[in-house]
Design a protein around this motif. Structure first.
Motif, PDB file in Angstrom:
ATOM      1  N   THR A   1     -49.734  70.441  23.843  1.00  0.00           N
ATOM      2  CA  THR A   1     -49.715  71.642  24.680  1.00  0.00           C
ATOM      3  C   THR A   1     -49.341  71.308  26.112  1.00  0.00           C
ATOM      4  OG1 THR A   1     -51.356  72.778  23.307  1.00  0.00           O
ATOM      5  CG2 THR A   1     -51.107  73.548  25.569  1.00  0.00           C
ATOM      6  N   GLU A   2     -49.915  70.239  26.634  1.00  0.00           N
ATOM      7  CA  GLU A   2     -49.610  69.822  28.009  1.00  0.00           C
ATOM      8  C   GLU A   2     -48.134  69.483  28.149  1.00  0.00           C
ATOM      9  OE1 GLU A   2     -52.296  66.588  28.537  1.00  0.00           O
ATOM     10  OE2 GLU A   2     -54.033  67.868  28.986  1.00  0.00           O
ATOM     11  N   ASN A   3     -47.580  68.792  27.172  1.00  0.00           N
ATOM     12  CA  ASN A   3     -46.160  68.441  27.217  1.00  0.00           C
ATOM     13  C   ASN A   3     -45.273  69.670  27.099  1.00  0.00           C
ATOM     14  OD1 ASN A   3     -45.543  65.334  27.173  1.00  0.00           O
ATOM     15  ND2 ASN A   3     -47.339  65.581  25.864  1.00  0.00           N
ATOM     16  N   VAL A   4     -45.640  70.570  26.204  1.00  0.00           N
ATOM     17  CA  VAL A   4     -44.854  71.788  25.997  1.00  0.00           C
ATOM     18  C   VAL A   4     -44.850  72.652  27.257  1.00  0.00           C
ATOM     19  CG1 VAL A   4     -44.925  74.010  24.823  1.00  0.00           C
ATOM     20  CG2 VAL A   4     -44.976  71.926  23.489  1.00  0.00           C
ATOM     21  N   ASN A   5     -46.011  72.854  27.846  1.00  0.00           N
ATOM     22  CA  ASN A   5     -46.103  73.665  29.057  1.00  0.00           C
ATOM     23  C   ASN A   5     -45.271  73.064  30.196  1.00  0.00           C
ATOM     24  OD1 ASN A   5     -47.785  75.549  27.877  1.00  0.00           O
ATOM     25  ND2 ASN A   5     -49.673  74.625  28.664  1.00  0.00           N
ATOM     26  N   SER A   6     -45.362  71.747  30.328  1.00  0.00           N
ATOM     27  CA  SER A   6     -44.635  71.071  31.398  1.00  0.00           C
ATOM     28  C   SER A   6     -43.124  71.184  31.202  1.00  0.00           C
ATOM     29  CB  SER A   6     -45.049  69.595  31.459  1.00  0.00           C
ATOM     30  OG  SER A   6     -44.289  68.890  32.411  1.00  0.00           O
ATOM     31  N   LEU A   7     -42.656  70.927  29.998  1.00  0.00           N
ATOM     32  CA  LEU A   7     -41.223  70.984  29.721  1.00  0.00           C
ATOM     33  C   LEU A   7     -40.685  72.409  29.828  1.00  0.00           C
ATOM     34  CD1 LEU A   7     -41.095  68.498  26.712  1.00  0.00           C
ATOM     35  CD2 LEU A   7     -39.924  68.202  28.902  1.00  0.00           C
ATOM     36  N   ARG A   8     -41.477  73.381  29.363  1.00  0.00           N
ATOM     37  CA  ARG A   8     -41.030  74.778  29.402  1.00  0.00           C
ATOM     38  C   ARG A   8     -40.796  75.244  30.833  1.00  0.00           C
ATOM     39  NH1 ARG A   8     -39.114  78.975  29.783  1.00  0.00           N
ATOM     40  NH2 ARG A   8     -39.264  80.820  28.425  1.00  0.00           N
TER      41      ARG A   8
ATOM     42  N   GLY B   1     -36.451  86.644  28.466  1.00  0.00           N
ATOM     43  CA  GLY B   1     -37.520  85.743  28.877  1.00  0.00           C
ATOM     44  C   GLY B   1     -37.728  84.577  27.939  1.00  0.00           C
ATOM     45  N   VAL B   2     -36.773  84.345  27.050  1.00  0.00           N
ATOM     46  CA  VAL B   2     -36.861  83.249  26.072  1.00  0.00           C
ATOM     47  C   VAL B   2     -36.120  82.040  26.618  1.00  0.00           C
ATOM     48  CG1 VAL B   2     -36.320  82.539  23.709  1.00  0.00           C
ATOM     49  CG2 VAL B   2     -37.012  84.892  24.180  1.00  0.00           C
ATOM     50  N   SER B   3     -36.638  80.843  26.345  1.00  0.00           N
ATOM     51  CA  SER B   3     -36.016  79.613  26.834  1.00  0.00           C
ATOM     52  C   SER B   3     -34.549  79.550  26.420  1.00  0.00           C
ATOM     53  CB  SER B   3     -36.763  78.394  26.311  1.00  0.00           C
ATOM     54  OG  SER B   3     -36.795  78.386  24.902  1.00  0.00           O
TER      55      SER B   3
ATOM     56  N   GLY C   1     -38.486  69.348  20.288  1.00  0.00           N
ATOM     57  CA  GLY C   1     -39.253  68.409  19.467  1.00  0.00           C
ATOM     58  C   GLY C   1     -40.745  68.614  19.605  1.00  0.00           C
ATOM     59  N   TYR C   2     -41.199  68.801  20.839  1.00  0.00           N
ATOM     60  CA  TYR C   2     -42.636  69.014  21.054  1.00  0.00           C
ATOM     61  C   TYR C   2     -43.093  70.350  20.476  1.00  0.00           C
ATOM     62  CZ  TYR C   2     -43.619  64.926  23.957  1.00  0.00           C
ATOM     63  OH  TYR C   2     -43.828  63.637  24.398  1.00  0.00           O
ATOM     64  N   MET C   3     -42.250  71.359  20.533  1.00  0.00           N
ATOM     65  CA  MET C   3     -42.611  72.654  19.945  1.00  0.00           C
ATOM     66  C   MET C   3     -42.727  72.555  18.426  1.00  0.00           C
ATOM     67  SD  MET C   3     -43.208  75.269  21.955  1.00  0.00           S
ATOM     68  CE  MET C   3     -42.560  76.863  21.469  1.00  0.00           C
ATOM     69  N   LEU C   4     -41.849  71.777  17.812  1.00  0.00           N
ATOM     70  CA  LEU C   4     -41.942  71.555  16.371  1.00  0.00           C
ATOM     71  C   LEU C   4     -43.269  70.894  16.028  1.00  0.00           C
ATOM     72  CD1 LEU C   4     -40.582  71.376  13.506  1.00  0.00           C
ATOM     73  CD2 LEU C   4     -39.771  69.111  14.202  1.00  0.00           C
TER      74      LEU C   4
ATOM     75  N   THR D   1     -44.084  83.441  24.824  1.00  0.00           N
ATOM     76  CA  THR D   1     -42.926  84.314  24.657  1.00  0.00           C
ATOM     77  C   THR D   1     -41.953  83.718  23.646  1.00  0.00           C
ATOM     78  OG1 THR D   1     -43.088  85.182  26.911  1.00  0.00           O
ATOM     79  CG2 THR D   1     -40.950  85.373  25.828  1.00  0.00           C
ATOM     80  N   ASP D   2     -41.726  82.412  23.740  1.00  0.00           N
ATOM     81  CA  ASP D   2     -40.839  81.736  22.789  1.00  0.00           C
ATOM     82  C   ASP D   2     -41.381  81.822  21.368  1.00  0.00           C
ATOM     83  OD1 ASP D   2     -39.166  81.062  24.829  1.00  0.00           O
ATOM     84  OD2 ASP D   2     -39.731  78.949  24.917  1.00  0.00           O
ATOM     85  N   LEU D   3     -42.675  81.619  21.230  1.00  0.00           N
ATOM     86  CA  LEU D   3     -43.292  81.662  19.905  1.00  0.00           C
ATOM     87  C   LEU D   3     -43.213  83.059  19.305  1.00  0.00           C
ATOM     88  CD1 LEU D   3     -46.465  79.438  20.509  1.00  0.00           C
ATOM     89  CD2 LEU D   3     -44.472  78.856  19.113  1.00  0.00           C
ATOM     90  N   ARG D   4     -43.469  84.076  20.131  1.00  0.00           N
ATOM     91  CA  ARG D   4     -43.386  85.457  19.641  1.00  0.00           C
ATOM     92  C   ARG D   4     -41.957  85.799  19.229  1.00  0.00           C
ATOM     93  NH1 ARG D   4     -47.343  86.502  23.790  1.00  0.00           N
ATOM     94  NH2 ARG D   4     -45.668  86.896  25.299  1.00  0.00           N
TER      95      ARG D   4
END
Length: 367
Positions: free
Chosen positions: A148-155, A164-166, A276-279, A309-312
């Motif tokens: 989660t920390e990595n995903v939030n940081s990279l996003r 609003g999607v990456s 990769g981190y999201m996967l 937002t990306d997940l939704r």
């Protein structure tokens, strides 16, 4: 005489299938030989054909499949017409069955020797040095926190589209080449992940793949890694690396996902690393939900609004493509995986988390 010769040739071709199946059985009980074949024979065949198919930008596999089924459909219709309006119906029907069996035999032989061996080699877990064992819910939760920390940081480093999607403004070819480069870096750490293959190719009929619930396909007859380019963009790099794993001879779905995660992490591109981190996070959170739904919601609350937002968006995309085609595709894939030494079928995708936990423990120990 000519008819007799054709019949005998078809029978000879059909008899090759049992030979291939015997060879496949031998490989299934001799993983050491399968590993040797996968590391010494398979790369010679796969790289040679992959080099040829890489000489064109479009998916040769897609053309082969379309042409094959078109010819097959014409042949079936033509046979039915002759059975209705012409004589010698029994002979025509016998020839039809014989020809279909011969075609199936050729496909079986090529599949076994060109790709099937890889289903029986040592698993990546066995050669990677990672210790897969039973883990506690606390370990799983800690893994999710880290991801989660990595995903939030990279996003936070990424651009967004109007929804609003990456988003990245790189072309498919640029993303594919970045994934190829980052993937090749793995060989120095994991020598069985042989470098030197071409990048993935886009599928023209990607929308149809989405309705089938398919994100990518490795085609073992042209040695191409093909990807669905209609899916949410942030999932593309991890899908590309997943199919590149199959191209390199690792066929287990759980391992392909895990190795895709490793490959994405090697990239210098934040968008690829994010994919990769999201996967990894998606699979880990799904496992956590089944173990402890309260901890799952705790992790979900830690995600940034941008990640949510990306997940939704990803969920709504796949919900819009659900239907009977998806159900049929899922069942076919389930049978295919079980036939090819993955007894869990589509559930085998979930074992990626065991490898993530093993890598997480190793990383913590190394520190």
């Amino acid at each position: 005489m000519k008819k007799h010769s054709h019949t005998m040739n078809s029978i000879r071709v059909i008899l090759l299938c049992p030979i291939a199946l015997i060879f496949a059985y031998y490989m299934s009980v001799n993983p050491a030989f399968s590993e040797w074949y996968a590391l010494n024979i398979y790369p010679i065949i796969s790289k040679s054909i992959n080099t040829l198919s890489a000489s064109v930008s479009f998916s040769v596999a897609e053309i082969v499949v379309i042409v094959f089924f078109s010819i097959l459909l014409i042949y079936i219709i033509n046979t039915v017409i002759k059975l209705i309006f012409k004589e010698k119906r029994f002979q025509r029907f016998f020839d039809f069955i014989l020809n279909i069996a011969a075609i199936a035999s050729i496909i079986c032989v090529f599949f076994v020797f060109f790709c099937g061996v890889n289903y029986h080699r040592y698993t990546f877990t066995e050669v990677s040095g990672l210790e897969v064992r039973n883990s506690t819910t606390k370990e799983l939760y800690d893994l999710c926190v880290n991801l989660t920390e990595n995903v939030n940081s990279l996003r936070s480093e990424l651009s967004e589209n109007s929804e609003g999607v990456s988003f990245t403004d790189k072309t498919h070819e640029q993303i594919a080449d970045e994934c190829r480069i980052s993937y090749d870096k793995l060989e120095s750490e994991y020598p069985t992940l042989i470098s030197g293959y071409s990048a993935t190719k886009p599928v023209y009929f990607s929308d149809l793949m989405s309705y089938s619930g398919i994100t990518g396909i490795f085609f073992p007859f042209t040695y191409e890694a093909n990807v669905n380019v209609s899916v949410p963009q942030y999932t593309l790099p991890s899908t590309m690396c997943h199919e590149l794993t199959h191209l390199r001879g690792y066929m287990r779905e759980d391992e392909a996902n895990f190795i895709a995660y490793l490959a994405c992490k090697k990239s210098e591109d934040s968008f690829v690393r994010y994919s990769g981190y999201m996967l990894a996070l998606t699979h880990s959170m799904n496992r956590l939900y089944s173990d402890d739904s309260e901890l799952y919601h705790d992790i979900y609350d830690k995600l940034s609004e941008e990640v949510k937002t990306d997940l939704r968006y990803n969920s709504s995309y796949w919900a819009a493509h659900e239907g009977f085609i998806n159900d049929i595709s899922d069942k076919v894939n389930d049978v295919y995986l079980k036939v090819n030494n993955q007894d869990d079928g589509v559930k085998s995708y979930g074992r990626m988390v065991d490898l993530l936990l093993a890598e997480f423990r190793k990383s913590a120990f190394d520190e």
